[in-house]
Design an enzyme around this catalytic site. Structure first.
Site, PDB file in Angstrom:
ATOM      1  N   TYR A  41       3.316 -56.142  -5.425  1.00 12.67           N
ATOM      2  CA  TYR A  41       2.641 -55.290  -4.859  1.00 12.67           C
ATOM      3  C   TYR A  41       2.351 -54.127  -5.317  1.00 12.67           C
ATOM      4  O   TYR A  41       3.705 -53.468  -6.357  1.00 12.67           O
ATOM      5  CB  TYR A  41       3.017 -54.905  -3.322  1.00 12.67           C
ATOM      6  CG  TYR A  41       2.970 -56.135  -2.339  1.00 12.67           C
ATOM      7  CD1 TYR A  41       2.266 -57.215  -2.501  1.00 12.67           C
ATOM      8  CD2 TYR A  41       3.712 -56.209  -1.361  1.00 12.67           C
ATOM      9  CE1 TYR A  41       2.519 -58.437  -1.677  1.00 12.67           C
ATOM     10  CE2 TYR A  41       4.095 -57.004  -0.271  1.00 12.67           C
ATOM     11  CZ  TYR A  41       3.236 -58.191  -0.475  1.00 12.67           C
ATOM     12  OH  TYR A  41       3.182 -59.271   0.293  1.00 12.67           O
ATOM     13  N   GLU A  72       9.650 -49.126  23.114  1.00 12.17           N
ATOM     14  CA  GLU A  72       8.155 -49.494  23.348  1.00 12.17           C
ATOM     15  C   GLU A  72       7.603 -48.178  23.841  1.00 12.17           C
ATOM     16  O   GLU A  72       6.248 -48.269  23.869  1.00 12.17           O
ATOM     17  CB  GLU A  72       8.111 -50.338  24.556  1.00 12.17           C
ATOM     18  CG  GLU A  72       8.436 -51.950  24.147  1.00 12.17           C
ATOM     19  CD  GLU A  72       8.381 -52.825  24.972  1.00 12.17           C
ATOM     20  OE1 GLU A  72       8.129 -54.209  24.431  1.00 12.17           O
ATOM     21  OE2 GLU A  72       8.575 -52.684  26.349  1.00 12.17           O
TER      22      GLU A  72
END
Length: 435
Positions: free
Chosen positions: A339, A415
Site C-alpha cells: 500500500y 460500543e
C-alpha cells in the site's frame, strides 16, 4: 381600524409566518445527533451480528448480503460483486452538488477470539492451508455497521443534500489471499471511480490506542506505505566441519541483515520522514553440521515519503547483492509493492477539523503521531482528496496505552463509541454537501 394598526398587524403576521417557516424547516431537517440517536441501537445490533459471523478477505459473502439487503431497503442504487464481494451504493441528493465517497472495509483476520462475549466469534476457515479461527480483530465489523447507520441517516435527509454520496463497502483491506487480487486497488481497477469520481473521499478506523469516543485526525501523511521483500542468499553446501570447502549463505545473510540496518541509520534523511526496515524471518539449514545451499530472508519496509520509499528499495537490493558477493555468495532481492502512504489532504482536513470538533468537542479531538501501519484507503486518496480519521474504542476506565491492540485475539470494542463514529461521519457528509 386605523391604517397604522393594519400595517402593524400585517407586519406581525409576516414575522410570525417567517418564524413558523424557519421552525418547520428546522423540524424537517434533523441534526446529525438526532439522526444518530434513532439508529444507534441498530448499529450495535448489526455490529454484533457481523462480529459473530466474520469472513476472511475476498470471502465476505454473508457480510455483503447483509449490507446489500439494508441498502436496498433504503431505496438506494446498489451494485454488488465489485472486487469479488464489494458493495457500492449511490444516494442522490435533492439538489445539485459534488459527489463524496464514504468507505468501510469488511474483512476479518485469521485470529482466534479469546474475548468473553455472548456474540464472540466461533468461526473457522482455511488460511494458507491451515485451519484457523476467524475474528474481527481489527474492528471492520464496526466500520460496516457504522456506515450502514450513516447511510440510513443520510437517506432520511436526502432532499436537503446538495450533492450525492457513494457508499463503498470494500473487501480485502487486510490483503487478498495469495494468487488473488482484491481490496481498494481492485475496486478502482474495475472502474469504481470511472463513471464519476468523488470530489472527496472519507474513511474511518477504530483503534484501541485511544479512549472510547475520541477522534484522531492528522493532516498530510498519516499512515505508512508498506512493501514486503524476500532476499534469497545462495551459497554452496558443505560439511559444517569444513566451511572452507563451500560458501556459507548463513554468514552472508547475517552480513546482509547488519548492512541493511545502515540504510535507515546512515543513508536516508530521517529528518524528512521516518522509515523502518524490519526482518521478520530467516529460513535456512536443517542440521547443526551442514552448511546449507540457501537462506531466505523476509521483511517489511515502511515509509512516509514516496521518493524515500523508492530509494530504500534500491539500497536494499544493492546491499544484499554486494554483501553476499564479498563472501562468494549471491543474493536475489524480490520486493512486493504494498500500500502507498496514506495522505490526508491538508485543505480538506483544515475544512473538516472544525466540523469534527463540533461533534466531539475540543478535548476529544487529537492529532495522533505518524502510524507505521498501512491502509489501502491510500489508493482512493491518490485519486481524489481524502481524509482518514481514527475513532477510539477502549473503555474509558481502562488504560488505552496497555489495551490489547488491533489484530490481537483480545481486541475489544466499547460500543458506546459507535454513536460517536456514526454522528461524526454523518456530520462530515452533511457539511460536505452544504448542510
Amino acid at each position: 381600524m386605523h391604517p397604522s394598526s393594519i400595517a402593524l398587524l400585517l407586519t406581525s403576521s409576516l414575522v410570525g409566518l417567517a418564524s413558523l417557516s424557519t421552525d418547520m424547516a428546522h423540524a424537517a431537517t434533523p441534526t446529525a445527533a438526532e439522526l444518530t440517536a434513532q439508529v444507534e441501537q441498530k448499529v450495535i445490533t448489526w455490529r454484533r451480528d457481523l462480529h459473530q459471523h466474520p469472513e476472511l478477505s475476498n470471502r465476505e459473502f454473508r457480510t455483503s448480503k447483509v449490507i446489500e439487503k439494508h441498502l436496498k431497503s433504503l431505496g438506494l442504487e446498489v451494485e454488488t460483486g465489485v472486487a469479488h464481494t464489494g458493495v457500492v451504493a449511490i444516494l442522490k441528493g435533492g439538489k445539485p452538488g459534488p459527489l463524496i465517497g464514504l468507505r468501510a472495509d469488511m474483512d476479518a483476520l485469521p485470529v482466534t477470539e479469546v474475548v468473553d462475549l455472548p456474540f464472540a466469534s466461533k468461526a473457522k476457515d482455511k488460511y494458507r492451508g491451515q485451519d484457523v479461527g476467524v475474528m474481527h480483530a481489527c474492528g471492520h465489523d464496526t466500520h460496516v455497521a457504522m456506515l450502514m447507520g450513516v447511510a440510513e441517516n443520510l437517506v432520511k435527509v436526502k432532499d436537503s443534500l446538495a450533492g450525492d454520496v457513494m457508499f463503498i463497502f470494500q473487501p480485502a483491506e487486510e490483503g487478498a489471499p495469495e494468487g488473488e487480487e482484491g481490496g481498494a486497488q481492485l475496486m478502482l481497477k474495475q472502474g469504481l471511480f470511472a463513471k464519476r469520481k468523488p470530489d472527496q473521499v472519507f474513511g474511518m478506523h477504530v483503534t484501541s490506542s485511544m479512549p472510547a469516543g475520541m477522534i484522531g485526525l492528522r493532516s498530510g501523511p498519516a499512515m505508512a506505505s508498506e512493501d514486503s521483500f524476500t532476499i534469497k542468499v545462495t551459497g554452496r553446501q558443505t560439511h559444517g566441519s569444513r566451511p572452507w570447502a563451500g560458501v556459507d549463505p548463513i554468514v552472508a545473510a547475517a552480513q546482509i541483515i547488519t548492512g541493511v540496518q545502515t540504510i535507515i541509520s546512515r543513508q536516508v534523511d530521517v529528518t524528512k520522514a521516518p522509515a523502518v526496515v524490519s526482518f521478520g524471518a530467516i529460513n535456512g539449514g536443517i542440521r547443526s553440521n551442514i552448511i546449507p545451499d540457501e537462506v531466505e530472508l523476509i521483511g517489511t519496509i515502511r515509509t512516509f515519503d514516496q521518493p524515500m520509499r523508492a530509494e530504500i528499495k534500491l539500497k536494499l537490493a544493492e546491499i544484499a547483492e554486494l554483501q553476499a558477493k564479498t563472501l562468494g555468495a549471491t543474493a536475489t532481492t524480490t520486493i512486493e509493492e504494498g500500500y502507498p502512504v496514506t495522505v490526508n489532504n491538508p485543505e480538506l482536513v483544515a475544512l473538516m477539523r472544525p466540523v469534527v470538533e463540533s461533534v466531539v468537542g475540543k478535548a476529544n479531538l487529537i492529532e495522533p503521531g505518524l502510524i507505521t501501519g498501512a491502509e489501502d484507503f491510500s489508493y482512493y486518496a491518490l485519486e481524489t482528496p481524502g481524509m482518514f480519521f481514527f475513532l477510539g474504542v477502549t473503555p474509558r476506565d481502562q488504560d488505552h496505552k496497555t489495551a490489547p491492540s488491533n489484530h490481537s485475539p483480545s481486541f475489544f470494542v466499547d460500543e458506546s463509541a459507535l454513536k460517536v463514529g456514526v454522528q461524526t461521519m454523518t456530520q462530515v457528509a452533511l457539511s460536505a454537501l452544504g448542510q
